[in-house]
Design an enzyme around this catalytic site. Structure first.
Site, PDB file in Angstrom:
ATOM      1  N   GLU A   1      -4.286   6.811  -2.306  1.00  0.00           N
ATOM      2  CA  GLU A   1      -4.715   5.901  -3.383  1.00  0.00           C
ATOM      3  C   GLU A   1      -5.886   6.569  -4.087  1.00  0.00           C
ATOM      4  O   GLU A   1      -6.941   6.787  -3.480  1.00  0.00           O
ATOM      5  CB  GLU A   1      -5.141   4.533  -2.838  1.00  0.00           C
ATOM      6  CG  GLU A   1      -3.975   3.653  -2.460  1.00  0.00           C
ATOM      7  CD  GLU A   1      -4.389   2.222  -2.126  1.00  0.00           C
ATOM      8  OE1 GLU A   1      -5.361   1.721  -2.720  1.00  0.00           O
ATOM      9  OE2 GLU A   1      -3.722   1.627  -1.267  1.00  0.00           O
TER      10      GLU A   1
ATOM     11  N   ASN B   1      -2.568  -0.160   6.165  1.00  0.00           N
ATOM     12  CA  ASN B   1      -3.263   0.182   4.922  1.00  0.00           C
ATOM     13  C   ASN B   1      -4.684  -0.374   4.990  1.00  0.00           C
ATOM     14  O   ASN B   1      -4.875  -1.563   5.255  1.00  0.00           O
ATOM     15  CB  ASN B   1      -2.553  -0.457   3.715  1.00  0.00           C
ATOM     16  CG  ASN B   1      -3.375  -0.302   2.441  1.00  0.00           C
ATOM     17  OD1 ASN B   1      -3.429   0.772   1.847  1.00  0.00           O
ATOM     18  ND2 ASN B   1      -4.033  -1.383   2.012  1.00  0.00           N
ATOM     19  N   GLU B   2      -5.654   0.481   4.793  1.00  0.00           N
ATOM     20  CA  GLU B   2      -7.059   0.054   4.788  1.00  0.00           C
ATOM     21  C   GLU B   2      -7.288  -0.953   5.936  1.00  0.00           C
ATOM     22  O   GLU B   2      -7.794  -2.057   5.726  1.00  0.00           O
ATOM     23  CB  GLU B   2      -7.454  -0.528   3.429  1.00  0.00           C
ATOM     24  CG  GLU B   2      -7.306   0.495   2.312  1.00  0.00           C
ATOM     25  CD  GLU B   2      -7.966   0.104   0.989  1.00  0.00           C
ATOM     26  OE1 GLU B   2      -8.441  -1.033   0.860  1.00  0.00           O
ATOM     27  OE2 GLU B   2      -8.006   0.965   0.080  1.00  0.00           O
TER      28      GLU B   2
ATOM     29  N   GLN C   1      -1.761   3.148 -10.033  1.00  0.00           N
ATOM     30  CA  GLN C   1      -0.423   2.981  -9.515  1.00  0.00           C
ATOM     31  C   GLN C   1       0.578   3.342 -10.607  1.00  0.00           C
ATOM     32  O   GLN C   1       0.196   3.420 -11.768  1.00  0.00           O
ATOM     33  CB  GLN C   1      -0.223   1.558  -9.052  1.00  0.00           C
ATOM     34  CG  GLN C   1      -1.198   1.143  -7.940  1.00  0.00           C
ATOM     35  CD  GLN C   1      -0.797  -0.183  -7.284  1.00  0.00           C
ATOM     36  OE1 GLN C   1       0.198  -0.791  -7.571  1.00  0.00           O
ATOM     37  NE2 GLN C   1      -1.647  -0.628  -6.367  1.00  0.00           N
TER      38      GLN C   1
ATOM     39  N   TYR D   1     -11.240   5.669  -5.292  1.00  0.00           N
ATOM     40  CA  TYR D   1     -11.064   5.362  -6.715  1.00  0.00           C
ATOM     41  C   TYR D   1     -12.281   5.809  -7.514  1.00  0.00           C
ATOM     42  O   TYR D   1     -13.387   5.866  -6.982  1.00  0.00           O
ATOM     43  CB  TYR D   1     -10.877   3.850  -6.910  1.00  0.00           C
ATOM     44  CG  TYR D   1      -9.517   3.368  -6.445  1.00  0.00           C
ATOM     45  CD1 TYR D   1      -8.419   3.470  -7.278  1.00  0.00           C
ATOM     46  CD2 TYR D   1      -9.342   2.808  -5.181  1.00  0.00           C
ATOM     47  CE1 TYR D   1      -7.160   3.030  -6.859  1.00  0.00           C
ATOM     48  CE2 TYR D   1      -8.095   2.370  -4.760  1.00  0.00           C
ATOM     49  CZ  TYR D   1      -7.007   2.485  -5.604  1.00  0.00           C
ATOM     50  OH  TYR D   1      -5.765   2.058  -5.202  1.00  0.00           O
TER      51      TYR D   1
HETATM   52  O1  AHR Z   1      -4.458  -0.246  -5.496  1.00  0.00           O
HETATM   53  C1  AHR Z   1      -5.015  -1.508  -5.380  1.00  0.00           C
HETATM   54  C2  AHR Z   1      -5.580  -1.797  -3.988  1.00  0.00           C
HETATM   55  O2  AHR Z   1      -6.651  -0.954  -3.727  1.00  0.00           O
HETATM   56  C3  AHR Z   1      -4.654  -1.582  -2.822  1.00  0.00           C
HETATM   57  O3  AHR Z   1      -3.835  -2.653  -2.578  1.00  0.00           O
HETATM   58  C4  AHR Z   1      -5.599  -1.379  -1.686  1.00  0.00           C
HETATM   59  O4  AHR Z   1      -5.071  -0.587  -0.669  1.00  0.00           O
HETATM   60  C5  AHR Z   1      -6.823  -0.775  -2.334  1.00  0.00           C
HETATM   61  O5  AHR Z   1      -7.976  -1.405  -1.939  1.00  0.00           O
END
Ligand code: AHR
Length: 561
Positions: free
Chosen positions: A365, A230-231, A414, A310
């Site tokens: 995400e 992840n990332e 989430q 995001y």
């Molecule tokens: O969703 C919150 C965080 O955002 C996650 O843990 C990460 O993958 C992203 O930076």
């Protein structure tokens, strides 16, 4: 939910803020002159200028035509996936209360939450993180004795590991969703991950299978999706593309799914870490991974490339999730629409190396990320969810659906109590958010066939921000029924839409519409129905349907013939 700030999580927050501001520049200036969005906005603006010469009612009418005779790709139901990280009250309290709790539960999992998640037909849940996944060691979360550890990423709080593999798979079973497991590439080993998959999936009587049996599950589990890290460019280990690629190939090779039912068509899909934005750093990452994919050999494979994006406007997240006005409404929606350019930018790179679109772009995400609620632990990412988020969700889901040939999976961040959540809980109380209702209204789009809709969106202007006034998508479900979703972005004016359908004789439409009095209207535990869908219908006249949509609304209708 308020907790005393302590050093550990202050450091974690500080670290996260730093990396955001360094590497994730706000998207505010990303829409440059000449981009498709700007071009369409300018075109719409021109039309608006022309339209002001005619009566207002005519100017506001939007012509929308749906061509049922030209079906597009399938809108994969996995676009409506969820994400549940061990973060704040997302898992503990949101899903897991424990079997001894007074809150009604089944084997520790909240019954109220299960009921409402079943209603939105959650296709898959990504777990256990996020950044948490790269510090997760699965063995600490199985069996009768759990190891108590810490959650350094998210508040430095205690991680009891009482919600582990068995509980997650049970939760999925209760809601009817598939597993999207994120394996630990950052601080784990390929051996640890491969043993996890053996524990989960083998039907042979190995020691690990016997352990699974002893923990209550003799049959192998199905693991539909595997996230390899992840990332990894950041919280997942700060790797360069080349370093990540060498790791990813090893995990892809050795982390096998042994479930006999998943050896042919229902094979586990492997998802590699992809970009986190649109800047050169991210396009270079996509280039590197896709170039490697193009020349991959039999010994490793990938089926998806993850993308995280995001809607924040600027880091650290500072926009209020409630108690804001039209300016913040317009700014957030402008920012969210940049998802379109991001999807197109990375899809174009993927097309170069994978013209057959074998690798899916997996937006695992996404969502609005705002300032933590006053009084909450900032490491818990708790925020309210307003009508603005419903509009934001619809606009993003529409973007994914329009790119359904490449974007075949997405996970909103989430699921419960964290960021743009479906559900908020407080002890025994539960409330459904405006975003939840968009997911509920959009259920008919799951696995439906995309149908092209053409329209001139018109414009909505606030200050120096101009946005498309409406957005729409359509799809035919498996039973052949046509569904149409229209979002009226304009918070001040209703939108009159005239719908023409080619290849179909429509008589009426019926469905639901979601709106509220203010852009920041929210549902609370005390007033849980401030933003809930209301029934909606309209009839055809002279073969055309005329729909009047409330300001700032999302409407979903089935077309009746
Ligand atoms: O969703 C919150 C965080 O955002 C996650 O843990 C990460 O993958 C992203 O930076």
């Amino acid at each position: 939910m308020a907790q005393k700030l302590d050093f550990r999580y202050l450091r974690a927050i500080q670290y996260r803020i730093l990396r955001r501001s360094q590497f994730r520049r706000p998207f505010l200036f990303a829409v440059q002159a000449g981009s498709p969005l700007v071009r369409s906005l300018l075109a719409s603006l021109t039309l608006l200028v022309v339209a002001t010469a005619v009566p207002v009612a005519t100017a506001q009418k939007i012509q929308l035509s749906v061509d049922v005779s030209k079906p597009g790709p399938k809108i994969d139901r996995n676009l409506f996936g969820q994400f549940a990280e061990h973060l704040g009250h997302g898992v503990y309290e949101g899903v897991w209360v424990g079997p001894e709790s007074k809150i009604p539960n089944t084997r520790g999992i909240r019954n109220d939450v299960v009921t409402v998640l079943k209603a939105i037909k959650v296709p898959n849940v990504r777990w256990p993180g996020g950044c948490f996944a790269d510090e997760y060691h699965w063995r600490k979360g199985i069996g009768p004795q759990r190891t108590v550890t810490l959650n350094p990423n998210w508040g430095g709080v205690i991680e009891p590991n009482t919600f582990g593999t068995t509980e997650f798979m049970d939760f999925l079973d209760q809601i009817g969703a598939e597993a999207y497991l994120s394996v630990n590439v950052g601080s784990g080993t390929p051996q640890e991950a491969s043993e996890w998959l053996e524990y989960l999936t083998t039907a042979q009587p190995t020691t690990l299978a016997k352990e699974r049996d002893a923990n209550g599950h003799p049959a192998p589990y199905k693991v539909a999706f595997l996230g390899i890290g992840n990332e990894s460019w950041d919280c997942g280990g700060n790797m360069t593309p080349d370093y990540y690629l060498s790791q990813m190939k090893i995990y892809s090779r050795f982390v096998r799914n042994f479930n006999p039912a998943q050896q042919d068509k229902r094979q586990m899909l492997k998802i590699a870490v992809g970009p986190g934005g649109g800047e050169p750093r991210w396009t270079e990452w996509t280039e590197a991974v896709m170039k490697a994919y193009q020349s991959h050999t039999w010994s490793w494979d990938m089926n998806g490339l993850s993308m995280h994006s995001y809607t924040v406007v600027k880091w650290p997240p500072s926009y209020a999730s409630v108690g804001f006005g039209e300016t913040e409404y317009a700014q957030i929606l402008k920012s969210t629409l940049e998802m379109n350019d991001l999807v197109e930018k990375h899809s174009a790179i993927m097309d170069k190396y994978d013209p057959q679109k074998k690798v899916a772009l997996v937006v695992d995400e996404w969502g609005g990320w705002y300032a933590p609620l006053p009084g909450s632990n900032p490491g818990f990412l708790a925020q309210q969810n307003s009508l603005r988020d419903a509009v934001l969700a619809a606009l993003n889901l529409n973007i994914f659906a329009r790119h359904a040939d490449r974007v075949r999976m997405a996970n909103i961040a989430q699921m419960i109590n964290v960021l743009q959540a479906m559900i908020l809980t407080d002890k025994e109380k539960m409330v459904l958010t405006p975003t939840y209702y968009v997911y509920k209204m959009y259920v008919p789009f799951q696995d439906a066939t995309f149908v092209p809709v053409s329209f001139d969106a018109g414009t909505y202007t606030h200050g120096d921000i101009t946005l498309p006034r409406v957005d729409a998508i359509a799809a035919k479900d498996k039973a052949g029924k046509l569904w149409l979703a229209i979002t009226n972005v304009d918070p001040n004016q209703s939108a009159e839409i005239e719908v023409t359908l080619a290849g179909m004789n429509a008589k009426s439409v019926a469905g639901e519409t979601l709106s509220a009095s203010k852009v920041d209207s929210v549902n609370t535990f005390d007033a849980p129905t401030a933003v809930v869908p209301k029934t909606f219908s309209a009839k055809a006249q002279d073969g055309k349907l005329t729909l009047k949509l409330a300001p700032k609304s999302v409407t979903m209708v089935a077309v009746e013939q």
